[in-house]
Design an enzyme around this catalytic site. Structure first.
Site, PDB file in Angstrom:
ATOM      1  N   ILE A  98      -3.984  -6.350   8.826  1.00  0.00           N
ATOM      2  CA  ILE A  98      -3.150  -5.271   8.279  1.00  0.00           C
ATOM      3  C   ILE A  98      -3.926  -4.783   7.079  1.00  0.00           C
ATOM      4  CG2 ILE A  98      -0.928  -4.658   7.265  1.00  0.00           C
ATOM      5  CD1 ILE A  98       0.308  -7.013   8.762  1.00  0.00           C
ATOM      6  N   THR A 153       0.834  -1.199   0.000  1.00  0.00           N
ATOM      7  CA  THR A 153       0.000   0.000   0.000  1.00  0.00           C
ATOM      8  C   THR A 153       0.872   1.254   0.000  1.00  0.00           C
ATOM      9  OG1 THR A 153      -1.578  -1.268   1.319  1.00  0.00           O
ATOM     10  CG2 THR A 153      -1.959   1.102   1.183  1.00  0.00           C
ATOM     11  N   TYR A 210       4.702 -12.247   4.418  1.00  0.00           N
ATOM     12  CA  TYR A 210       3.494 -11.806   3.716  1.00  0.00           C
ATOM     13  C   TYR A 210       3.248 -12.769   2.551  1.00  0.00           C
ATOM     14  CZ  TYR A 210       0.390  -8.427   1.315  1.00  0.00           C
ATOM     15  OH  TYR A 210      -0.670  -7.797   0.709  1.00  0.00           O
ATOM     16  N   LYS A 244       1.252 -12.236   7.518  1.00  0.00           N
ATOM     17  CA  LYS A 244       0.163 -11.467   6.923  1.00  0.00           C
ATOM     18  C   LYS A 244      -0.424 -12.352   5.837  1.00  0.00           C
ATOM     19  CE  LYS A 244      -1.100  -7.263   4.406  1.00  0.00           C
ATOM     20  NZ  LYS A 244      -0.622  -6.034   3.729  1.00  0.00           N
TER      21      LYS A 244
END
Lengths: 267, 267, 267, 267
Positions: A202, A41, A132, A160
């Protein structure tokens, strides 16, 4: 808890430090448990090394100036183990408490390769690593069997999860060792993940209506699952709106219109 | 609640009425809220009309003899609207309280076709209908928009949901009208469906460890979502085992080994 | 024609220039129409800039020494338009005739973003660009409509197609403008692509049994489709074998066992 | 060759025998190698037994009256082996040369179950059987390994292939025994199937522009693959148009507008 993968504000093409300070200060007043900088992001793939260093410094300064103690994680990604080990060494003294590291993109290693990759990173890091897993971006899935072996490493502390496979997520939450954190990164699955035992999320969507996102979890912790569901039924259109354009364009637009950042620019 | 799609016991190729009575009597003592007869798990596609009639009669007699009042639904499926309307007429006086009717298989109608099909059935039925949406068997998905229009018909009272699309299921539970029942038919998603607001499940796995399946829902109704999750984490391997062979072979084997039915035969 | 995405030989962790020379010299004697350096099969994501420069130089020298004229393309990939524009500028004087550039990985831009990205690269390049569309590695699909607009740019001359959607591939071959090259990058679909009008393939499997791969196309050009099919039916297990492990491990192993490179190392 | 899965004409809800005669007579003058009656395109699931019998009789009479010898196959489908065996017995004396029998729908048997099912049908049939594999309608895939075992039965003579898996189709064509016919039933893949060695197609689209469909195959048999491709590139939008609505509505509309049938009714 609720962690934010912070967007990176730009102004006329450059890192916008003033907006960064304003943004961090804003979320210090919101029910946010930590920030991830320069991740997906945060458009990490398009940032220069010097920009990332400033982003971290400015964020840490803002937190310190406010006398607060919000944890910062640094997002890293890449397909070259050696370059990532160098990045870990280069950032070892930065004011961050850990790393969020995506699976290698594009090269599609085997499970054995993924195990070696993350083991090398865990060995090369002085700080804890959260992995992740997001196959629809990287092209590779980190399977539970591999992850559970990696979870034995003291420096690998959580996941994540964006694996997009409900069984895989459920089984990981069921089978993970004590103390290994699992946070969803799939905004639309936040409630689902929580009721299946995830520790939080998250969430890019957490930039917007932050208290509402945090409130879903609070209600569950208070033992009121039906109220959490009702709140989520209200909130659930938000992730869909924010991801109707490639992220983080919509979130940046919202923050810009809210006056929190000076420009909605994306790179 | 917890509904059972009852298996149909066979012995040497024929309907086994004695085992049927024993089976129904058994589940009368278990926390089961209703039975569906001659549906998918009941191998309805392979039953003769006369067999279905006997199956219903024998089940209803057993319930009556025990002085109980367990609701019976009859499973129907087919791709020819006219034949189904005839079946509704033929069974109108049977001791059942409603029908579970699958979407047409094989012919893959449009949404408009599905709407017309179920509207014709609702018009032709003297009893309430629950629709069964299971695209991976029928080849067609009944979309929420169509279903919500069908739900306005007073004779269409609920859905057995096996749509295999988490968003579609979530949005239906969020958007359905008051009083329209949604029960999951996906055993592995029983807990997920309940915490998202489903009214229960129609579960082949409920033949086995019936009280444990019912207990998941009880804990949620009591407001103890974490306990429900822990119980589900224990129970979750059961559906996987029971569906490791084409259903209902494994469930029948278990019932046979438990002495509840005389033979594990499937057709 | 048949292009090779050349593997990059390593020896004890470093670029193996001697093996590179031997390899290039070998393929000069095979029916290969061009080489792509430092691309996916060449493990481009793990190479240092200096290594890529040497790889290109050594390959070009080998071709020149043999008095030949085999075209060299350079593989590039990345998600940051600006860094790629810099890479194009930095390599403008290298002895290559063009670039093979993959769609941005991981960041999943919109079609408008992909159009802007490749337009900027085409503007920034002094040499022709072939686009590489491989959604299962990059997480994004370049749709035909976008590609056909990009194909109008004089510097965008072709596509390496791994879109994994048979309709998309067929329609592109049907609708592409005169002179726009389409080569498949999906080894297992080589014959299919050729009979649907593709100009050839960029095939990792072409490292092995090179003449057989080229021979499929020759037979089609000669008008003998049945013979091409029979040859392909014999050859078709090869791609499956070579991709049974993450590429290019199997190809390197084969080249090593054949004595063409000094070590099967992958990064 | 090119086979037609003939639509079944209806008029005011009933079988339209006059249109059936006109239609059969029409295709006798077209390059059609055989007709399949009462199959998927023929809305077989909605026909009464008496209607199917008349459909076959009328079609056979029309062919005989014209002094021709076009082969007729009868389409059958169902999930109950015993009912299908009875159907084979009931139709044994009908003027048909064989059966096209789809895999069981809805019940999703195992591969062992599929093997037993089709073996029982082959044993119970006095005429050759072509198997129809179409997982997206039936919910089950007949794997090549199972099919190749079934192909050893003298009464199982071919496959109508709609498996939607390019590898499975290719490998079947490569590995099938001498004399076992494979025809595609996927109109959009007609050219692809032919260049991979299929014997032809059973194509709903063949109702329209019949000669053009046949011409694709003729060109390939004449050794002119490029001309076949060019013709297919022209023809390829037709299947897309005809399947834009659930089949056979579009084909019936076209036939009605062409004056070949009296009404576009579908059941």
């Amino acid at each position: 808890g609720l962690w934010l993968p912070l967007i990176t504000p730009f102004l006329e093409g450059a890192l916008d430090e003033a907006s960064t300070r304003r943004l961090v200060a804003h979320y210090l007043e919101e029910p946010v448990d930590g920030l991830i900088l320069a991740a997906t992001t945060g458009e990490g793939l398009t940032l220069e090394k010097a920009e990332v260093e400033r982003l971290v410094a400015v964020s840490a300064e803002t937190i310190a100036e406010k006398g607060r103690d919000l944890p910062l994680y640094l997002g890293l990604s890449g397909s070259d183990t050696r370059k990532l080990v160098k990045a870990l060494a280069r950032t070892a003294d930065w004011p961050i408490v850990g790393y969020l590291i995506a699976c290698p993109y594009y090269s599609r290693p085997s499970q054995a390769g993924l195990f070696q990759h993350f083991t090398a990173l865990a060995e090369g890091s002085s700080k804890p690593i959260m992995i992740y897993n997001i196959p629809y971006r990287t092209g590779v899935n980190l399977e539970n069997e591999t992850l559970l072996r990696l979870a034995e490493h003291p420096n690998i502390v959580g996941l994540k999860d964006c694996c997009a496979d409900a069984s895989q997520s459920f089984e990981l939450l069921r089978d993970r060792p004590e103390g290994f954190a699992v946070l969803t990164g799939e905004d639309a699955l936040y409630y689902s993940a929580l009721v299946q035992g995830a520790d939080g999320g998250i969430l890019a969507s957490g930039h917007v209506m932050t208290a509402d996102f945090a409130g879903i979890r609070t209600r569950l912790l208070q033992g009121d699952q039906p109220a959490a569901l009702r709140a989520w039924q209200q909130l659930s259109p938000i992730p869909r709106l924010l991801f109707s354009e490639p992220s983080p364009a919509a979130a940046k637009h919202w923050l810009w219109r809210s006056g929190l950042i000076a420009s909605p620019e994306v790179r």
